[in-house]
Design a protein around this motif. Structure first.
Motif, mmCIF file in Angstrom:
data_model
loop_
_atom_site.group_PDB
_atom_site.id
_atom_site.type_symbol
_atom_site.label_atom_id
_atom_site.label_comp_id
_atom_site.label_asym_id
_atom_site.label_seq_id
_atom_site.Cartn_x
_atom_site.Cartn_y
_atom_site.Cartn_z
ATOM 1 N N LEU A 42 1.007 -1.566 -0.211
ATOM 2 C CA LEU A 42 -0.048 -0.255 -0.328
ATOM 3 C C LEU A 42 0.709 1.455 0.342
ATOM 4 O O LEU A 42 0.427 2.059 -0.634
ATOM 5 C CB LEU A 42 -1.137 -0.516 0.916
ATOM 6 C CG LEU A 42 -1.663 1.061 1.695
ATOM 7 C CD1 LEU A 42 -2.462 2.033 0.479
ATOM 8 C CD2 LEU A 42 -2.149 1.083 3.379
ATOM 9 N N LEU A 43 1.916 1.423 0.779
ATOM 10 C CA LEU A 43 3.045 2.558 0.855
ATOM 11 C C LEU A 43 3.614 2.446 0.329
ATOM 12 O O LEU A 43 4.312 2.193 -0.471
ATOM 13 C CB LEU A 43 3.591 2.494 2.715
ATOM 14 C CG LEU A 43 2.930 1.972 3.950
ATOM 15 C CD1 LEU A 43 3.683 1.787 4.785
ATOM 16 C CD2 LEU A 43 1.911 3.148 3.786
ATOM 17 N N PRO A 44 3.497 4.423 -0.301
ATOM 18 C CA PRO A 44 3.893 4.782 -1.066
ATOM 19 C C PRO A 44 5.414 5.148 -0.577
ATOM 20 O O PRO A 44 5.916 4.835 0.464
ATOM 21 C CB PRO A 44 3.865 6.218 -1.933
ATOM 22 C CG PRO A 44 2.682 6.394 -0.950
ATOM 23 C CD PRO A 44 2.992 4.946 -0.650
ATOM 24 N N GLN A 45 6.985 4.903 -1.300
ATOM 25 C CA GLN A 45 8.063 5.178 -0.991
ATOM 26 C C GLN A 45 8.294 6.409 -0.462
ATOM 27 O O GLN A 45 7.258 7.755 -1.062
ATOM 28 C CB GLN A 45 9.354 5.119 -2.032
ATOM 29 C CG GLN A 45 10.600 4.976 -1.838
ATOM 30 C CD GLN A 45 10.651 3.535 -1.799
ATOM 31 O OE1 GLN A 45 10.264 2.041 -1.247
ATOM 32 N NE2 GLN A 45 11.917 3.376 -0.024
ATOM 33 N N GLY A 46 8.748 6.905 0.556
ATOM 34 C CA GLY A 46 8.663 8.332 1.416
ATOM 35 C C GLY A 46 7.951 8.162 2.458
ATOM 36 O O GLY A 46 7.559 9.960 2.173
ATOM 37 N N ILE A 47 7.063 7.804 2.841
ATOM 38 C CA ILE A 47 6.399 8.372 3.362
ATOM 39 C C ILE A 47 6.156 8.416 4.905
ATOM 40 O O ILE A 47 7.439 8.720 5.197
ATOM 41 C CB ILE A 47 5.659 6.638 3.678
ATOM 42 C CG1 ILE A 47 4.065 7.304 4.684
ATOM 43 C CG2 ILE A 47 6.227 5.916 4.693
ATOM 44 C CD1 ILE A 47 2.876 8.178 3.615
ATOM 45 N N ALA A 64 10.394 0.062 7.091
ATOM 46 C CA ALA A 64 12.020 0.856 6.956
ATOM 47 C C ALA A 64 11.526 0.695 5.482
ATOM 48 O O ALA A 64 12.612 2.143 5.429
ATOM 49 C CB ALA A 64 13.044 0.690 7.569
ATOM 50 N N CYS A 65 11.694 0.230 5.159
ATOM 51 C CA CYS A 65 11.500 -0.911 3.620
ATOM 52 C C CYS A 65 10.495 0.474 2.837
ATOM 53 O O CYS A 65 11.164 0.568 2.005
ATOM 54 C CB CYS A 65 11.188 -1.801 3.607
ATOM 55 S SG CYS A 65 9.706 -2.606 3.640
ATOM 56 N N ARG A 66 9.849 0.842 3.607
ATOM 57 C CA ARG A 66 9.077 1.985 2.952
ATOM 58 C C ARG A 66 8.893 3.368 3.266
ATOM 59 O O ARG A 66 9.338 4.135 2.432
ATOM 60 C CB ARG A 66 7.691 1.746 2.774
ATOM 61 C CG ARG A 66 7.041 0.195 2.683
ATOM 62 C CD ARG A 66 7.426 -0.182 1.110
ATOM 63 N NE ARG A 66 7.477 0.647 0.495
ATOM 64 C CZ ARG A 66 7.101 0.913 -1.259
ATOM 65 N NH1 ARG A 66 8.098 -0.110 -1.239
ATOM 66 N NH2 ARG A 66 6.413 1.745 -1.721
ATOM 67 N N TRP A 67 9.551 3.538 4.384
ATOM 68 C CA TRP A 67 9.642 5.066 4.220
ATOM 69 C C TRP A 67 10.941 5.651 4.229
ATOM 70 O O TRP A 67 11.112 6.880 4.275
ATOM 71 C CB TRP A 67 9.186 5.298 6.420
ATOM 72 C CG TRP A 67 9.618 4.796 6.882
ATOM 73 C CD1 TRP A 67 9.107 3.973 7.700
ATOM 74 C CD2 TRP A 67 11.383 5.238 7.718
ATOM 75 N NE1 TRP A 67 10.406 3.224 8.603
ATOM 76 C CE2 TRP A 67 11.241 4.437 9.273
ATOM 77 C CE3 TRP A 67 11.666 6.604 7.545
ATOM 78 C CZ2 TRP A 67 12.279 4.385 9.549
ATOM 79 C CZ3 TRP A 67 12.748 6.200 8.551
ATOM 80 C CH2 TRP A 67 12.908 5.420 10.048
ATOM 81 N N PHE A 68 12.118 4.731 4.459
ATOM 82 C CA PHE A 68 13.356 5.502 5.034
ATOM 83 C C PHE A 68 14.109 4.660 3.025
ATOM 84 O O PHE A 68 13.597 4.067 2.382
ATOM 85 C CB PHE A 68 14.523 4.523 6.004
ATOM 86 C CG PHE A 68 15.903 4.355 5.597
ATOM 87 C CD1 PHE A 68 16.130 5.351 6.878
ATOM 88 C CD2 PHE A 68 16.815 3.902 4.680
ATOM 89 C CE1 PHE A 68 17.576 5.248 6.734
ATOM 90 C CE2 PHE A 68 17.809 4.505 4.949
ATOM 91 C CZ PHE A 68 18.555 5.392 6.405
ATOM 92 N N PRO A 69 14.967 5.905 2.665
ATOM 93 C CA PRO A 69 15.478 7.216 3.613
ATOM 94 C C PRO A 69 15.201 8.056 3.282
ATOM 95 O O PRO A 69 15.064 9.580 3.672
ATOM 96 C CB PRO A 69 16.915 7.084 2.662
ATOM 97 C CG PRO A 69 16.641 6.749 1.436
ATOM 98 C CD PRO A 69 15.392 5.697 1.860
ATOM 99 N N SER A 70 13.727 8.053 2.074
ATOM 100 C CA SER A 70 14.060 9.748 1.985
ATOM 101 C C SER A 70 12.031 10.050 3.125
ATOM 102 O O SER A 70 12.104 11.200 3.564
ATOM 103 C CB SER A 70 13.000 9.893 1.184
ATOM 104 O OG SER A 70 12.050 9.074 -0.175
ATOM 105 N N LEU A 95 19.482 5.151 11.224
ATOM 106 C CA LEU A 95 18.190 5.223 11.081
ATOM 107 C C LEU A 95 17.714 6.517 11.456
ATOM 108 O O LEU A 95 16.803 6.754 12.583
ATOM 109 C CB LEU A 95 16.837 4.685 11.108
ATOM 110 C CG LEU A 95 16.563 2.568 10.587
ATOM 111 C CD1 LEU A 95 15.684 1.958 11.063
ATOM 112 C CD2 LEU A 95 16.155 3.246 8.945
ATOM 113 N N GLY A 96 18.076 7.819 10.966
ATOM 114 C CA GLY A 96 17.891 9.245 11.168
ATOM 115 C C GLY A 96 16.460 9.733 11.110
ATOM 116 O O GLY A 96 16.046 11.271 11.892
ATOM 117 N N GLY A 97 16.074 8.993 9.981
ATOM 118 C CA GLY A 97 14.561 10.029 10.023
ATOM 119 C C GLY A 97 13.365 9.014 11.215
ATOM 120 O O GLY A 97 12.463 9.526 11.292
ATOM 121 N N ALA A 98 14.423 8.362 12.290
ATOM 122 C CA ALA A 98 13.189 7.205 13.347
ATOM 123 C C ALA A 98 13.518 8.372 14.140
ATOM 124 O O ALA A 98 14.024 8.382 14.562
ATOM 125 C CB ALA A 98 13.200 6.274 13.300
#
Length: 250
Positions: A42-47, A64-70, A95-98
């Motif tokens: 369901l998830l687009p990359q960079g969510i 993480a495979c969907r939201w990381f790295p952007s 995982l700097g975005g977490a």
């Protein structure tokens, strides 16, 4: 967001298998692979991702495979100890975005945790209530997704008492519809353990009640022993109601 079509009716899977040495009642919290697979599709990359009742951050790692790295992922929980472990793991994994924050996910609006960012996804694994669903709806933009797994009333049904946190199919549908969500994925997974005799269940699986101390206080332990002494050899050790829903209107 797009998701592969799923049947309009509830999917149901019940697995019956022999008890394996070393298993214990924490089995009930295992994540469902079919639910996770649908969610990743369901998830687009960079969510942007908000996980409520995050514990030590399992949903952040699983997605993480969907939201990381952007993209980014924010977890919220009441307890500081699991949050500290989650922060340590995020640093170790790079995982700097977490980020992981302490908060009351049933008492605070989620904008308080988001710093002005808008999530495309809110998740809740075995931390589910009408208050959480309502706050998730208010935090999401139209088209955003709310994905949750809740305890199903069939969990430990042999004790004669459903968990006060359990959520049934009709109740889930009414709640989501009332908020303006449409269901994209609906599934009930049940795992039943087969024991050779009562002692194996009471002594090895529950360790004489030490694994479920509250059951001794509320009567479930005595009810379970009565069931086992009466010849019961199976236990519904895992039962989850799993949903993915989309917000359809502002």
């Amino acid at each position: 967001m797009e998701v592969s079509p799923h049947p309009a009716a509830w999917q149901r899977e019940t697995r019956v298998r022999p008890f394996a040495a070393g298993e214990d009642p924490s089995l009930h919290a295992r994540m469902g692979e079919a639910w996770l697979t649908a969610l990743r599709q369901l998830l687009p990359q960079g969510i942007g991702h908000l996980d409520v009742g995050c514990g030590s951050g399992r949903m952040t790692w699983m997605l993480a495979c969907r939201w990381f790295p952007s993209g980014w992922s924010t977890g919220v929980d009441r307890e500081e100890a699991p949050l500290a472990a989650a922060r340590e793991n995020a640093a170790r994994l790079g995982l700097g975005g977490a980020r992981f924050l302490r908060g009351d996910v049933e008492g605070e609006e989620y904008s308080a945790f988001l710093g002005g960012r808008i999530p495309g996804l809110v998740t809740s694994h075995l931390c589910m209530s009408a208050a959480i669903a309502g706050r998730a709806w208010r935090a999401l933009p139209p088209g955003g997704a709310f994905a949750f797994a809740a305890l199903h009333p069939d969990l430990w049904k042999e004790t004669g008492r459903a968990s006060r946190f359990a959520l049934g199919e009709e109740e889930a549908e009414r709640l989501l519809s009332s908020l303006g969500f449409s269901l994209l994925f609906r599934r009930v997974e049940t795992e039943v353990l087969q024991f050779r005799e009562a002692g194996e269940a009471a002594g090895k699986f529950f360790e004489g009640g030490r694994k479920v101390p509250r059951w001794r206080e509320d009567g479930r332990w005595d009810a379970l022993l009565s069931y086992l002494d009466g010849g019961g050899t199976t236990l519904t050790a895992r039962a989850q109601l799993q949903c993915i829903a989309r917000k359809e209107r502002p």
